[in-house]
Write an enzyme that holds these catalytic residues in place. Structure first.
Site, mmCIF file in Angstrom:
data_model
loop_
_atom_site.group_PDB
_atom_site.id
_atom_site.type_symbol
_atom_site.label_atom_id
_atom_site.label_comp_id
_atom_site.label_asym_id
_atom_site.label_seq_id
_atom_site.Cartn_x
_atom_site.Cartn_y
_atom_site.Cartn_z
ATOM 1 C CG ASP A 124 0.047 0.048 2.634
ATOM 2 O OD1 ASP A 124 0.985 -0.686 2.318
ATOM 3 O OD2 ASP A 124 -0.372 0.706 3.401
ATOM 4 C CD GLU A 125 -1.039 4.996 2.857
ATOM 5 O OE1 GLU A 125 -1.938 5.953 2.908
ATOM 6 O OE2 GLU A 125 -0.169 4.301 3.912
ATOM 7 C CB ILE A 126 4.021 2.557 -3.522
ATOM 8 C CG1 ILE A 126 4.050 1.266 -3.427
ATOM 9 C CG2 ILE A 126 5.585 3.111 -4.091
ATOM 10 C CD1 ILE A 126 3.975 0.171 -4.129
#
Lengths: 581, 581
Positions: free
Chosen positions: A336-338
């Site tokens: 998640d959330e790169i």
């Protein structure tokens, strides 16, 4: 779903043919089981004395036998005193209940997704023996919990009789996420949480072990990650700790599903390996820069560098050790959330991008260097939905065959669930709008001027928490995780998980943030949130949840109160009869 | 206010003339005192060893001497370990500190509003003796707390030296409201709260003892009120309990201010005296009726009947007993949320109204039958603002002479404070938009359809709590309770109180709801929320509050965390530099 119920109900139908009528909901709810069983028949609300020599007879099983022993002790020592005395009469004709006999059809079934959790519990009126039958030891544990909740009082203990339960969960995956990286929780806190989960028939402890803030997991092949990346020597999980937690889970029917988030959320790895982490220890959102150019989704920067071969040397050790520590067949790999800015801060990546490479190609490289290895270790890989649905950085679905991949959704409520299952992937639902237990306490950033409003502005908005407002037990209870799906799509929804992210949580608030709100999800995923007529049953559930919350408090779970005790003692008097009061 | 500071600063000016420069804010904040003292000078951040034979020398005083003994033990046993090691050097030339000598100018001053809480603390570099001087024993207690926070470490204990503090609160009334009627709190919870208040230099425990839900206070002249109106024999406050709480308050410099709310919020009185309470035990908002016609502000109906002479017989006993139990010169008489529908439900009142009587006349009758009696008992009467400002039912100001009356505001933020003080009344500020600690957890009503939204609606709004959103520590810290007032009006603002109403609170959440958010108010009311340049100091306060929260946890106060430990250990790294992030 209906077919499943009917086919499993043959023993119920037999039972029903022997009795004349079904008890009223009121009588059932007075002395209830949380989560409410799928089918509970108790035509006459009668009780008998639990014999002082009460025993539980059970086949030997490595994990069931400790549970049986635990429940036997709990049942005779708990002495639960209902806040509203149940309208139950003592049966004149019933003998004291002396034995609960457990029959398990398949003693070899392991604790894993889709393990059969069904059970049938019959407590007859005219016999000193109750019978609990289950397909598996895990179903037997669920039935033991229900039986234990049907015992109350002290001197003498009473137990409901003339009662039949057939039970089985609507959704097979019912979990809690705990983040032990942003703040650390001692092992005892985790064990207490698993114990409370078992009492609520929740079956997956999703352990978000590591993140950018700390790396508390001691891995034999990579000891420096915890030695340098944890909060300190007193804030570690050793292999012995993990084994204890996994075993404790097995004895409570709770799977322990590890998450090692990557490639983002890995700043803490840089303490041991600075060269495999981009943008580590930088200020997360520099002055004068746009939101799109921040380095992390929140303070605590660092992402694994997909272009450094050493990244994968470390990762394979991490994966290998983690798989060895956790027998659970699911492995959560994060994803998640790169954040683009963090990778763009690295010179090698800058060079790659300047040659028309893309950030998504970097992620595909990363996935292709880790996912097949996980599959080779017989793991089904769970990723956060971002890995396929992110706007900026995502992989092509061809990298993630659905037979080995599960996606966990946290954004956009039912819309993303639909996107996932309509693409043929299985889904675990953790929609932040409904299931994030930490939300609604404002933001955790320092120097945040939004909390210095003109004092004339009064109340408004969500209080600055990105995922505010607070998710009340009713919000959670009413959420239909298969909303808007076709029956075929619904089959791909494995279940749901409420989440306690720990930016603003640590052991001081663990119980009060989780309980009894996780109990609300537990019931909805077990037996639904509607009554027989199809109407949402949150009004009736409130009274039962008040009692269940009280019983959890006496079990040592610091569950928060939902109403004044006056409301609990006067059921219905604190309701509203006006829509959207 | 400025004049006050200057006139009290003469000893500081003398001290300043002896030293060459003032320390930087960074050095001060590293090893700080919460709430931050008004003036702290520590030119060189040096420490010395606290002698193993450390003692506190103090004149004997009934309440100060126990405090001295308590602090002496706490100082040598607490062993506080700062999360961020303070940038303090061990002094080469300083002897171990052997003695703290306390001098009190007036040993006879009682604990009451406007008692002098100022103190001067000097810990010299070259002497084994520190000096604490105060006008009163209450100021000495404040100074003892500050001294205790300047000691840290273990083997050896260290103490800051070369340090001068002059300190005195900006506002004299700094309190916490606890509602023990909607849910009950054992005496030990109250004592722990008072202890934590003292550590935060808060000085008024406003005890909202009774309400419609339960009447836990055992009154010798009216024993039936608690015997019949409490939640049970194990949920009472006996006269012995009250004496213990009052005495504990005296030994901690915390006034215990009782509130017996009336004429509304009295449903529980009906258990003993059904004839003096209108609309008791009725459903609070009947179906088909308008909000204006509800019977109570929330579930739990009942208001004292102002037309029944027996009401005043009972009330005088209640007032007399309460005044005897609580030496505090303020008495809170309630007066909030009188709901027309409840009085209108009574036949005698219906008859009165049919003869052109008004509801406000009924309230005037009620006030005139109780207020003079309270004044005759040497009490200053605190009322909720409603008694003068309610839209429907209020008294003429002539019934409430300002010299005997204080109004507590909870609506409309600074607007109502302005209304109160511009009318010549003293004000205590508890604006719900800033100071209500229970808000933001959704509503507590059952059967509330607002929590069954279409699942596509996502996050929005305040989560259904009438006073949502959650009040973050920053919201509380930034609130200026004298906003928009003239200097003359500001003098009438006695101070403020944060409130924990207990619809959704009980002992399980007591500490986490109150702390550290009450600490935020404690500092703002003690020394303000701005730095020397007049800029709000919430960014700098965050780091100090993280440390103070941790120290409270080690003291046994379950204060909730504000940030990941990573943020605490990396000050500033979790800030935003963007306005309204």
């Amino acid at each position: 779903m209906i077919n499943l119920i009917l086919s499993s109900c043959s023993s119920l139908l037999l039972f029903l043919s022997l009795i004349s009528f079904i008890t009223s909901p009121t009588a059932i709810s007075a002395q209830g089981v949380w989560p409410k069983p799928r089918t509970l028949s108790w035509p006459n609300p009668l009780a008998t004395i639990l014999s002082p020599t009460f025993t539980i007879s059970s086949p030997y099983h490595q994990h069931l036998s400790p549970a049986v022993n635990r429940y036997r002790i709990q049942i005779v020592t708990e002495h639960h005193r209902p806040l509203v005395p149940p309208p139950v009469n003592l049966s004149n004709s019933s003998p004291p209940l002396r034995t609960l006999t457990i029959t398990v059809k398949d003693l070899t079934s392991s604790l894993r997704h889709s393990a059969d959790e069904s059970y049938t519990l019959i407590i007859p009126t005219a016999s000193p023996t109750a019978n609990l039958t289950a397909e598996t030891v895990w179903g037997a544990m669920r039935g033991l919990e229900s039986f234990s909740q049907l015992v109350w009082g002290s001197k003498p203990l009473l137990v409901s009789v003339g009662l039949y339960i057939w039970d089985s969960p609507l959704f097979e995956h019912r979990g809690i996420i705990l983040d032990t990286s942003r703040n650390y929780y001692p092992v005892d806190d985790i064990l207490r949480t698993i114990k409370a989960m078992s009492a609520n028939k929740l079956n997956v402890f999703h352990w978000h072990i590591t993140d950018s803030h700390s790396f508390p997991l001691v891995l034999p092949s990579e000891p420096d990650l915890a030695a340098k990346g944890s909060y300190g020597n007193d804030m570690l999980y050793s292999p012995h700790d993990v084994a204890r937690i996994v075993e404790f889970g097995l004895e409570h029917g709770v799977r322990v599903l590890p998450e090692i988030d990557s490639p983002a959320h890995t700043g803490s790895w840089a303490e041991a390996y600075p060269d495999i982490v981009t943008c580590a220890n930088m200020f997360w959102w520099p002055a004068e820069s746009q939101w799109a150019d921040r380095l992390a989704s929140e303070p605590g920067t660092g992402q694994l560098n997909p272009l450094n071969p050493k990244t994968y040397q470390v990762l394979k050790n991490v994966i290998g050790d983690t798989v060895a520590l956790f027998p659970e067949p699911f492995y959560h790999a994060g994803g998640d959330e790169i954040i683009p800015g963090c990778w763009k801060a690295d010179p090698a990546i800058q060079s790659f991008l300047s040659k028309n490479g893309t950030l998504s190609q970097l992620l595909e490289t990363f996935v292709n260097s880790t996912f097949p290895y996980l599959v080779s270790l017989n793991r089904t890989v769970v990723y956060w939905e971002d890995i396929l649905l992110d706007n900026n950085i995502k992989v092509d679905p061809s990298f993630l065959p659905p037979e080995h991949t599960i996606l966990q959704t946290w954004n956009n409520g039912p819309n993303n669930t639909k996107l996932i299952v309509s693409s043929g992937y299985r889904a675990i639902v953790s929609s932040s709008e409904f299931y994030y237990l930490d939300c609604g306490h404002g933001g955790f950033l320092g120097n945040d001027s939004q909390y210095d409003p003109p004092p004339t502005s009064g109340n408004s908005g969500d209080g600055g928490s990105w995922c505010g407002p607070f998710k009340t037990w009713q919000t959670i209870y009413n959420y239909d995780i298969a909303y808007g799906l076709t029956p075929e799509e619904t089959k791909l929804v494995l279940g749901g998980e409420v989440a306690l992210w720990s930016e603003q949580a640590d052991p001081t608030v663990l119980d009060v943030r989780i309980w009894p709100r996780a109990s609300a999800m537990a019931e909805t995923l077990w037996s639904g949130n509607k009554d027989e007529s199809g109407k949402k049953r949150y009004a009736e559930a409130m009274d039962r949840l008040n009692e269940w919350r009280q019983r959890m408090v006496t079990k040592g779970i610091r569950a928060e109160p939902l109403q004044p005790l006056w409301c609990v003692k006067n059921p219905g008097m604190c309701n509203t009869v006006h829509p959207s009061a």
